[in-house]
Design a protein around this motif. Sequence first.
Motif, PDB file in Angstrom:
ATOM      1  N   LEU A  55      -1.854 -24.153 -66.759  1.00  0.00           N
ATOM      2  CA  LEU A  55      -1.469 -24.069 -65.307  1.00  0.00           C
ATOM      3  C   LEU A  55      -2.528 -24.752 -64.120  1.00  0.00           C
ATOM      4  CD1 LEU A  55       0.524 -22.619 -63.405  1.00  0.00           C
ATOM      5  CD2 LEU A  55      -0.915 -20.707 -63.108  1.00  0.00           C
ATOM      6  N   ASP A  56      -3.909 -24.492 -64.281  1.00  0.00           N
ATOM      7  CA  ASP A  56      -4.463 -25.261 -63.218  1.00  0.00           C
ATOM      8  C   ASP A  56      -4.451 -26.852 -63.458  1.00  0.00           C
ATOM      9  OD1 ASP A  56      -5.807 -22.603 -62.662  1.00  0.00           O
ATOM     10  OD2 ASP A  56      -7.441 -23.060 -63.721  1.00  0.00           O
ATOM     11  N   GLU A  57      -4.191 -27.298 -64.525  1.00  0.00           N
ATOM     12  CA  GLU A  57      -3.978 -28.841 -64.800  1.00  0.00           C
ATOM     13  C   GLU A  57      -2.463 -29.060 -64.193  1.00  0.00           C
ATOM     14  OE1 GLU A  57      -4.393 -29.151 -69.010  1.00  0.00           O
ATOM     15  OE2 GLU A  57      -6.524 -29.091 -68.969  1.00  0.00           O
ATOM     16  N   VAL A  58      -1.573 -28.466 -64.145  1.00  0.00           N
ATOM     17  CA  VAL A  58      -0.177 -28.991 -63.705  1.00  0.00           C
ATOM     18  C   VAL A  58      -0.321 -28.692 -62.292  1.00  0.00           C
ATOM     19  CG1 VAL A  58       2.019 -28.311 -63.673  1.00  0.00           C
ATOM     20  CG2 VAL A  58       1.203 -28.174 -65.777  1.00  0.00           C
ATOM     21  N   HIS A  59      -1.131 -28.008 -61.615  1.00  0.00           N
ATOM     22  CA  HIS A  59      -1.387 -27.632 -60.216  1.00  0.00           C
ATOM     23  C   HIS A  59      -2.123 -28.758 -59.587  1.00  0.00           C
ATOM     24  CE1 HIS A  59      -3.316 -25.849 -56.679  1.00  0.00           C
ATOM     25  NE2 HIS A  59      -2.038 -25.583 -56.413  1.00  0.00           N
ATOM     26  N   ALA A  60      -3.295 -29.186 -60.454  1.00  0.00           N
ATOM     27  CA  ALA A  60      -3.755 -30.389 -59.989  1.00  0.00           C
ATOM     28  C   ALA A  60      -3.125 -31.660 -59.831  1.00  0.00           C
ATOM     29  CB  ALA A  60      -5.311 -30.662 -60.834  1.00  0.00           C
ATOM     30  N   GLU A  61      -2.121 -31.663 -61.054  1.00  0.00           N
ATOM     31  CA  GLU A  61      -1.496 -32.947 -61.375  1.00  0.00           C
ATOM     32  C   GLU A  61      -0.522 -32.968 -60.414  1.00  0.00           C
ATOM     33  OE1 GLU A  61       0.378 -36.400 -62.761  1.00  0.00           O
ATOM     34  OE2 GLU A  61      -1.501 -35.431 -63.117  1.00  0.00           O
ATOM     35  N   PHE A  62       0.058 -31.841 -59.566  1.00  0.00           N
ATOM     36  CA  PHE A  62       0.918 -32.322 -58.406  1.00  0.00           C
ATOM     37  C   PHE A  62       0.323 -32.984 -57.399  1.00  0.00           C
ATOM     38  CE2 PHE A  62       1.789 -30.347 -54.113  1.00  0.00           C
ATOM     39  CZ  PHE A  62       3.094 -30.407 -54.124  1.00  0.00           C
ATOM     40  N   TYR A  63      -1.032 -32.722 -57.064  1.00  0.00           N
ATOM     41  CA  TYR A  63      -1.702 -33.216 -55.909  1.00  0.00           C
ATOM     42  C   TYR A  63      -2.058 -34.768 -56.279  1.00  0.00           C
ATOM     43  CZ  TYR A  63      -1.664 -28.697 -53.759  1.00  0.00           C
ATOM     44  OH  TYR A  63      -1.436 -27.677 -52.915  1.00  0.00           O
ATOM     45  N   ALA A  64      -2.630 -34.978 -57.727  1.00  0.00           N
ATOM     46  CA  ALA A  64      -2.894 -36.310 -58.073  1.00  0.00           C
ATOM     47  C   ALA A  64      -1.457 -37.109 -57.983  1.00  0.00           C
ATOM     48  CB  ALA A  64      -3.439 -36.240 -59.409  1.00  0.00           C
ATOM     49  N   ALA A  65      -0.610 -36.714 -58.179  1.00  0.00           N
ATOM     50  CA  ALA A  65       0.720 -37.565 -58.147  1.00  0.00           C
ATOM     51  C   ALA A  65       1.072 -37.839 -56.982  1.00  0.00           C
ATOM     52  CB  ALA A  65       1.957 -36.767 -59.064  1.00  0.00           C
ATOM     53  N   PHE A  66       0.809 -36.960 -56.054  1.00  0.00           N
ATOM     54  CA  PHE A  66       1.261 -37.053 -54.358  1.00  0.00           C
ATOM     55  C   PHE A  66       0.279 -38.206 -54.077  1.00  0.00           C
ATOM     56  CE2 PHE A  66       1.890 -34.601 -50.207  1.00  0.00           C
ATOM     57  CZ  PHE A  66       2.619 -35.673 -49.846  1.00  0.00           C
ATOM     58  N   GLU A  67      -1.008 -37.892 -54.187  1.00  0.00           N
ATOM     59  CA  GLU A  67      -2.020 -38.937 -53.715  1.00  0.00           C
ATOM     60  C   GLU A  67      -1.848 -40.135 -54.195  1.00  0.00           C
ATOM     61  OE1 GLU A  67      -5.852 -35.894 -52.908  1.00  0.00           O
ATOM     62  OE2 GLU A  67      -6.117 -37.178 -54.792  1.00  0.00           O
ATOM     63  N   ALA A  68      -1.336 -40.405 -55.434  1.00  0.00           N
ATOM     64  CA  ALA A  68      -1.161 -41.660 -55.891  1.00  0.00           C
ATOM     65  C   ALA A  68       0.014 -42.293 -55.631  1.00  0.00           C
ATOM     66  CB  ALA A  68      -1.133 -41.502 -57.447  1.00  0.00           C
ATOM     67  N   GLY A  69       1.103 -41.544 -55.048  1.00  0.00           N
ATOM     68  CA  GLY A  69       2.495 -41.720 -54.480  1.00  0.00           C
ATOM     69  C   GLY A  69       3.358 -42.234 -55.719  1.00  0.00           C
ATOM     70  N   ASP A  70       3.114 -41.744 -56.993  1.00  0.00           N
ATOM     71  CA  ASP A  70       3.630 -41.694 -58.283  1.00  0.00           C
ATOM     72  C   ASP A  70       4.931 -40.695 -58.575  1.00  0.00           C
ATOM     73  OD1 ASP A  70       4.304 -41.980 -61.035  1.00  0.00           O
ATOM     74  OD2 ASP A  70       2.492 -42.812 -61.414  1.00  0.00           O
ATOM     75  N   LEU A  71       6.112 -41.113 -58.150  1.00  0.00           N
ATOM     76  CA  LEU A  71       7.342 -40.377 -58.237  1.00  0.00           C
ATOM     77  C   LEU A  71       7.748 -39.851 -59.585  1.00  0.00           C
ATOM     78  CD1 LEU A  71       9.377 -38.772 -56.562  1.00  0.00           C
ATOM     79  CD2 LEU A  71      11.022 -40.919 -57.050  1.00  0.00           C
ATOM     80  N   ASP A  72       7.268 -40.683 -60.488  1.00  0.00           N
ATOM     81  CA  ASP A  72       7.341 -40.197 -61.969  1.00  0.00           C
ATOM     82  C   ASP A  72       6.514 -39.039 -62.542  1.00  0.00           C
ATOM     83  OD1 ASP A  72       9.619 -42.144 -62.405  1.00  0.00           O
ATOM     84  OD2 ASP A  72       8.360 -43.641 -63.175  1.00  0.00           O
ATOM     85  N   ARG A  73       5.303 -39.298 -61.950  1.00  0.00           N
ATOM     86  CA  ARG A  73       4.362 -38.221 -62.455  1.00  0.00           C
ATOM     87  C   ARG A  73       4.807 -36.897 -61.555  1.00  0.00           C
ATOM     88  NH1 ARG A  73      -1.617 -40.320 -61.223  1.00  0.00           N
ATOM     89  NH2 ARG A  73      -2.312 -38.255 -61.538  1.00  0.00           N
ATOM     90  N   MET A  74       5.252 -36.778 -60.130  1.00  0.00           N
ATOM     91  CA  MET A  74       5.671 -35.757 -59.440  1.00  0.00           C
ATOM     92  C   MET A  74       6.569 -35.264 -60.158  1.00  0.00           C
ATOM     93  SD  MET A  74       5.150 -33.834 -56.859  1.00  0.00           S
ATOM     94  CE  MET A  74       4.225 -34.666 -55.599  1.00  0.00           C
ATOM     95  N   ALA A  75       7.624 -35.773 -60.542  1.00  0.00           N
ATOM     96  CA  ALA A  75       8.900 -35.469 -61.455  1.00  0.00           C
ATOM     97  C   ALA A  75       8.775 -34.840 -62.456  1.00  0.00           C
ATOM     98  CB  ALA A  75       9.813 -36.522 -61.619  1.00  0.00           C
ATOM     99  N   ALA A  76       7.333 -35.062 -63.387  1.00  0.00           N
ATOM    100  CA  ALA A  76       7.089 -34.446 -64.605  1.00  0.00           C
ATOM    101  C   ALA A  76       6.365 -32.911 -64.088  1.00  0.00           C
ATOM    102  CB  ALA A  76       6.194 -35.353 -65.324  1.00  0.00           C
ATOM    103  N   VAL A  77       6.234 -32.718 -63.200  1.00  0.00           N
ATOM    104  CA  VAL A  77       5.550 -31.519 -62.574  1.00  0.00           C
ATOM    105  C   VAL A  77       6.750 -30.492 -62.413  1.00  0.00           C
ATOM    106  CG1 VAL A  77       4.170 -30.484 -60.738  1.00  0.00           C
ATOM    107  CG2 VAL A  77       3.371 -32.608 -61.842  1.00  0.00           C
ATOM    108  N   TRP A  78       7.803 -31.040 -61.863  1.00  0.00           N
ATOM    109  CA  TRP A  78       8.772 -29.869 -61.404  1.00  0.00           C
ATOM    110  C   TRP A  78       9.486 -29.501 -62.640  1.00  0.00           C
ATOM    111  CZ3 TRP A  78       9.366 -27.723 -56.699  1.00  0.00           C
ATOM    112  CH2 TRP A  78       8.718 -28.468 -55.683  1.00  0.00           C
TER     113      TRP A  78
END
Length: 138
Positions: free
Chosen positions: A5-28
């Motif tokens: 859960l902590d990893e997915v939460h951190a990935e949300f912010y990493a995807a946003f900071e990177a501007g990576d929509l594919d990574r953001m989509a994978a979180v949802w």
Amino acid sequence: MTKELDEVHAEFYAAFEAGDLDRMAAVWADGAFAAGVSCVHPGWPMLRGRDEVLRSWALIMANTTYIQFVLTGVETDVYGDHAVVTCEENVLTADDENEDGFLAGGSIVATKVFVRDGGEWRLLLHHGSPVLNSAEEE
């Protein structure tokens, strides 16, 4: 259990900071949960449905040249296959198009609801609300 859960939460912010929509989509969340995916960006109305939420992220990312988050007060509560994560997002943004490299900061209180689907945690709801600083309160 909370490590994933902590990893997915951190990935949300990493995807946003990177501007990576594919990574953001994978979180949802997707599949059976797609219609219930919801998001409230600070100052925005409620967005509902995975497609609408991801469109909003595409728009935000296309118009954000730089963003960085420092999270404080992170609290996680797990209830079976659902979890609630709350935190304060301390945000720094900059505008590369401005010759001064305009830098701004602010704080947002965020609440996220995650659901475990197929053994993996996925974001179901994100709600961000701005916090007024003392200068704005006066």
